[in-house]
Design a protein around this motif. Structure first.
Motif, PDB file in Angstrom:
ATOM      1  N   THR A  19      -6.754  50.234 -99.873  1.00  0.00           N
ATOM      2  CA  THR A  19      -5.625  49.414-100.315  1.00  0.00           C
ATOM      3  C   THR A  19      -5.439  49.366-101.825  1.00  0.00           C
ATOM      4  O   THR A  19      -4.481  48.753-102.289  1.00  0.00           O
ATOM      5  N   SER A  42       2.700  49.574-104.163  1.00  0.00           N
ATOM      6  CA  SER A  42       2.490  49.026-102.824  1.00  0.00           C
ATOM      7  C   SER A  42       1.325  49.764-102.195  1.00  0.00           C
ATOM      8  O   SER A  42       0.876  50.797-102.703  1.00  0.00           O
ATOM      9  N   SER A  44      -1.385  49.997 -98.293  1.00  0.00           N
ATOM     10  CA  SER A  44      -1.824  49.508 -96.997  1.00  0.00           C
ATOM     11  C   SER A  44      -3.011  50.343 -96.545  1.00  0.00           C
ATOM     12  O   SER A  44      -3.244  51.446 -97.058  1.00  0.00           O
ATOM     13  N   ALA A  48      -2.730  49.482 -90.987  1.00  0.00           N
ATOM     14  CA  ALA A  48      -1.739  48.478 -91.399  1.00  0.00           C
ATOM     15  C   ALA A  48      -2.213  47.058 -91.127  1.00  0.00           C
ATOM     16  O   ALA A  48      -1.408  46.186 -90.805  1.00  0.00           O
ATOM     17  N   HIS A  50      -3.651  45.345 -93.513  1.00  0.00           N
ATOM     18  CA  HIS A  50      -3.337  44.717 -94.789  1.00  0.00           C
ATOM     19  C   HIS A  50      -2.238  45.537 -95.455  1.00  0.00           C
ATOM     20  O   HIS A  50      -2.413  46.739 -95.690  1.00  0.00           O
ATOM     21  N   VAL A  51      -1.120  44.916 -95.754  1.00  0.00           N
ATOM     22  CA  VAL A  51       0.017  45.590 -96.385  1.00  0.00           C
ATOM     23  C   VAL A  51       0.501  44.720 -97.544  1.00  0.00           C
ATOM     24  O   VAL A  51       0.641  43.500 -97.389  1.00  0.00           O
ATOM     25  N   TYR A  52       0.742  45.333 -98.690  1.00  0.00           N
ATOM     26  CA  TYR A  52       1.198  44.540 -99.828  1.00  0.00           C
ATOM     27  C   TYR A  52       2.190  45.332-100.671  1.00  0.00           C
ATOM     28  O   TYR A  52       2.251  46.570-100.617  1.00  0.00           O
ATOM     29  N   SER A  53       2.960  44.601-101.459  1.00  0.00           N
ATOM     30  CA  SER A  53       3.835  45.204-102.464  1.00  0.00           C
ATOM     31  C   SER A  53       3.806  44.306-103.694  1.00  0.00           C
ATOM     32  O   SER A  53       3.651  43.083-103.592  1.00  0.00           O
ATOM     33  N   TYR A  71       2.400  40.018 -99.259  1.00  0.00           N
ATOM     34  CA  TYR A  71       1.175  40.462 -98.586  1.00  0.00           C
ATOM     35  C   TYR A  71       1.223  40.015 -97.133  1.00  0.00           C
ATOM     36  O   TYR A  71       1.507  38.847 -96.838  1.00  0.00           O
ATOM     37  N   THR A 149       7.242  53.197 -90.900  1.00  0.00           N
ATOM     38  CA  THR A 149       5.834  53.178 -91.280  1.00  0.00           C
ATOM     39  C   THR A 149       5.630  54.093 -92.484  1.00  0.00           C
ATOM     40  O   THR A 149       6.516  54.867 -92.856  1.00  0.00           O
TER      41      THR A 149
END
Length: 206
Positions: A19, A42, A44, A48, A50-53, A71, A149
């Motif tokens: 990440t 961004s 991940s 997926a 944990h996904v953030y931008s 997040y 995705t």
């Protein structure tokens, strides 16, 4: 003689090594009054979970910072979404600026398919415009559809779309009356007939 096959040893899955930011995109805007200097990234993990931008920038004319952060944690059946943002806008040809800060925490549940989600949350809003700051907060109702995705070397989705319906009921706070806010946003990623790792991004919101 037959070849032997040895099963590899299993290891606990850890999302965090995947990440860390793998890219930074510049965001530069120039005008007669100054410039906006920004960066965004961004990331991940492969599953997926944990996904953030993250995006941020600096306005040279009014010497203020802006940022946005999102997040989503999908480790459990209930997904959690944390949003935080601060935007500063200068009214053209004036010295008037408008600052808005928002923080929000949502819980999301899959409906009949993972692409469809229903969410409940709480939003805090602070505004600073031509007077004392106003602060209000209230419950949030969300309805999301998302089928795009990211994987491998992609720095953005290359196909798919999303739809987001959001309603916030801001409660009365002192002299600030109760009001409702409704938002609709749609996104579309398109890469057919484009060079590899290129995509068009279309967004409509109201």
């Amino acid at each position: 003689s037959g070849s032997s096959f040895t099963m590899p040893e299993s290891e606990d899955y850890s999302a965090f090594p995947y990440t860390y930011p793998h890219y930074w995109l510049p965001n530069l805007n120039f005008s007669n009054d100054g410039a906006f200097l920004g960066l965004s990234t961004s990331g991940s993990d492969p599953l997926a979970k944990h996904v953030y931008s993250l995006a941020g920038g600096y306005e040279t004319d009014d010497k203020k910072w802006s940022y946005s952060f999102g997040y989503q944690n999908a480790q459990t059946r209930t997904n959690f979404l944390l949003l935080s943002a601060k935007f500063d806008t200068v009214v053209a040809n004036t010295d008037i600026d408008f600052t808005e800060t928002q923080h929000e925490l949502d819980a999301l549940w899959d409906l009949w398919a993972p692409e469809w989600q229903l969410g409940l949350g709480y939003n805090f809003l602070e505004r600073d415009f031509l007077g004392p700051k106003t602060r209000q907060a209230g419950p949030v109702l969300l309805f999301n559809y998302l089928d795009y995705t990211m994987s491998g070397a992609q720095i953005s989705p290359e196909s798919g779309q999303s739809l987001r319906l959001k309603a916030v009921s801001y409660l009365k706070n002192g002299e600030n009356d109760h009001f409702n806010l409704y938002q609709l946003s749609m996104q579309k990623f398109f890469s057919k007939w484009l060079p590899k790792r290129h995509a068009l991004f279309l967004r409509a919101q109201a």
